[in-house]
Scaffold this motif. Structure first.
Motif, PDB file in Angstrom:
ATOM      1  N   UNK A 230       0.773  -1.363   0.159  1.00 12.04           N
ATOM      2  CA  UNK A 230       0.203   0.037   0.018  1.00 12.04           C
ATOM      3  C   UNK A 230       0.932   1.035  -0.001  1.00 12.04           C
ATOM      4  N   UNK A 231       2.057   1.352  -0.272  1.00 10.15           N
ATOM      5  CA  UNK A 231       2.739   2.489  -0.694  1.00 10.15           C
ATOM      6  C   UNK A 231       2.299   3.536  -1.530  1.00 10.15           C
ATOM      7  N   UNK A 232       2.730   4.648  -1.259  1.00  7.32           N
ATOM      8  CA  UNK A 232       2.352   5.819  -2.332  1.00  7.32           C
ATOM      9  C   UNK A 232       0.766   5.998  -2.361  1.00  7.32           C
ATOM     10  N   UNK A 233       0.210   5.825  -1.177  1.00 13.62           N
ATOM     11  CA  UNK A 233      -1.302   6.011  -1.029  1.00 13.62           C
ATOM     12  C   UNK A 233      -1.950   5.042  -1.572  1.00 13.62           C
ATOM     13  N   UNK A 234      -1.437   3.667  -1.573  1.00 11.89           N
ATOM     14  CA  UNK A 234      -2.171   2.488  -2.405  1.00 11.89           C
ATOM     15  C   UNK A 234      -2.181   2.726  -3.930  1.00 11.89           C
ATOM     16  N   UNK A 235      -1.293   3.618  -4.360  1.00  9.40           N
ATOM     17  CA  UNK A 235      -1.386   3.555  -5.795  1.00  9.40           C
ATOM     18  C   UNK A 235      -0.317   2.877  -6.212  1.00  9.40           C
ATOM     19  N   UNK A 236       0.926   2.398  -5.759  1.00  4.06           N
ATOM     20  CA  UNK A 236       2.063   1.870  -6.183  1.00  4.06           C
ATOM     21  C   UNK A 236       3.080   1.334  -5.199  1.00  4.06           C
ATOM     22  N   UNK A 237       2.735   0.256  -4.625  1.00  5.63           N
ATOM     23  CA  UNK A 237       3.312  -0.652  -3.596  1.00  5.63           C
ATOM     24  C   UNK A 237       4.835  -0.992  -4.064  1.00  5.63           C
ATOM     25  N   UNK A 238       5.674  -1.040  -3.015  1.00  2.70           N
ATOM     26  CA  UNK A 238       6.759  -1.314  -3.498  1.00  2.70           C
ATOM     27  C   UNK A 238       7.707  -0.308  -2.572  1.00  2.70           C
TER      28      UNK A 238
END
Length: 382
Positions: A230-238
């Motif tokens: 759920x990194x980057x507000x859930x837009x881009x995990x990693x």
């Protein structure tokens, strides 16, 4: 080596590298960690997010960091397609877009989406009336690049944004060749999504970002491509590439300070180079000479194969198209869209200048080009 392929990639600015180095040595923590070292890394990411947001007139929570522009483009187009298909499955783009956009659109066609690939005029510019007549109630996305990577033409972004909004669609512009090189304000231009890449404006490779409008009433919803944290507000995990992000932020800060000075100095170099090259018989400029970015010129050399010309310029780095399609044996789709023949398209060279080019290099390039063009034409009997 004289490097004139800055649209493919730029040299990292030494000031950017200096900012990055501590995060490769002492400050190596994961930005998602909650201990003091992790908090320090997180704060560095926040600073970079602010620097990038300031460059394009966005807010910090509208910046999603990615591995580069290609991932950002995929996230934007596929994410919108997934979220807004209840409204419609119609997408509008240009025939001269980067392959990252065109390939994603072709993929979506296999999923039931309809894509209108609009032609451009011989100067590379969009016909706004054609766009207006193509837009429909079920259009969900218009994707048109800000600056073309091969010919440097700048599309009328504000007008495109206005027409797109009139039908309730979203407007994405591929900002890869524009961000850090020209003034861009996402609000003034009506942009909803904008991919960008650090290595195009003197930052490191392997890091990019996507601007995603989050302010109401035009808040954009995206379906994520990557899941797992759920990194980057859930837009881009990693796990965040802290070193690269810090470098991108610093590059954005420097670009904002040097937008005008870079444009003036590099623009003069480009104009000098272009005017001298046009003294060679059988040459012409491709695209629009007025509405284009200051650093690039795309020149047709009649009777010369571009690959042979590139090989002949042993210590000068230029290109005959996008670096992302360099393995292709097909003529440039951008140049073909301008109405060129295949022979003409295979006779064109892109010269793209940057911050580290000097006035002393221009005469050397001109003389080298004249010499190789003369030799190639003599060999072909031209």
């Amino acid at each position: 080596m004289i490097y004139l392929d800055n649209n493919a990639t730029t040299r990292i600015d030494p000031r950017v590298l200096e900012t990055m180095m501590p995060f490769l040595t002492d400050n190596f923590a994961n930005a998602a960690s909650t201990h003091a070292f992790g908090v320090g890394a997180s704060e560095a990411v926040k600073t970079a997010r602010q620097q990038l947001a300031d460059l394009i007139g966005a807010q910090t929570h509208e910046i999603v960091f990615t591995s580069g522009a290609t991932e950002a483009i995929n996230l934007a187009i596929k994410g919108v397609a997934e979220q807004y298909q209840a409204k419609g499955k119609h997408i509008v783009t240009l025939q001269t877009e980067h392959s990252a956009v065109l390939d994603v659109c072709k993929h979506l066609e296999t999923k039931g989406f309809e894509v209108s690939y609009l032609p451009v005029q011989p100067n590379g510019l969009l016909d706004l009336d054609l766009l207006k007549n193509t837009l429909r109630k079920d259009t969900v996305l218009v994707s048109m690049m800000a600056v073309n990577n091969e010919i440097g033409v700048v599309q009328p972004l504000k007008e495109i944004g206005r027409l797109t909004r009139e039908v309730g669609a979203l407007f994405m512009t591929d900002g890869t060749q524009a961000v850090g090189k020209m003034p861009l304000n996402v609000d003034e231009l009506g942009i909803d999504l904008m991919p960008m890449s650090a290595h195009k404006f003197y930052g490191p490779k392997g890091v990019g970002a996507l601007f995603v409008r989050q302010r109401r009433p035009n808040r954009v919803k995206l379906e994520a491509l990557l899941h797992g944290g759920g990194h980057e507000g859930g837009k881009r995990s990693g796990t965040l590439n802290v070193t690269g992000i810090v470098g991108m932020g610093r590059a954005a800060e420097l670009a904002q300070k040097q937008l005008q000075s870079d444009a003036e100095r590099v623009g003069k170099l480009r104009d000098t180079l272009e005017n001298e090259l046009l003294q060679i018989s059988g040459t012409r400029i491709n695209g629009n000479r007025e509405n284009r970015l200051y650093n690039v010129t795309n020149v047709l050399f009649e009777g010369c194969d571009s690959d042979a010309l590139i090989m002949g310029l042993e210590n000068i780095a230029v290109s005959n198209g996008s670096a992302c399609t360099s393995a292709s044996i097909d003529p440039s789709h951008v140049l073909m869209a301008l109405g060129m023949t295949e022979t003409e398209a295979f006779s064109c060279i892109r010269f793209s200048l940057g911050r580290f080019n000097t006035a002393d290099e221009i005469p050397q390039v001109v003389e080298a080009v004249k010499k190789v063009v003369g030799e190639l034409r003599a060999m072909s009997g031209g």
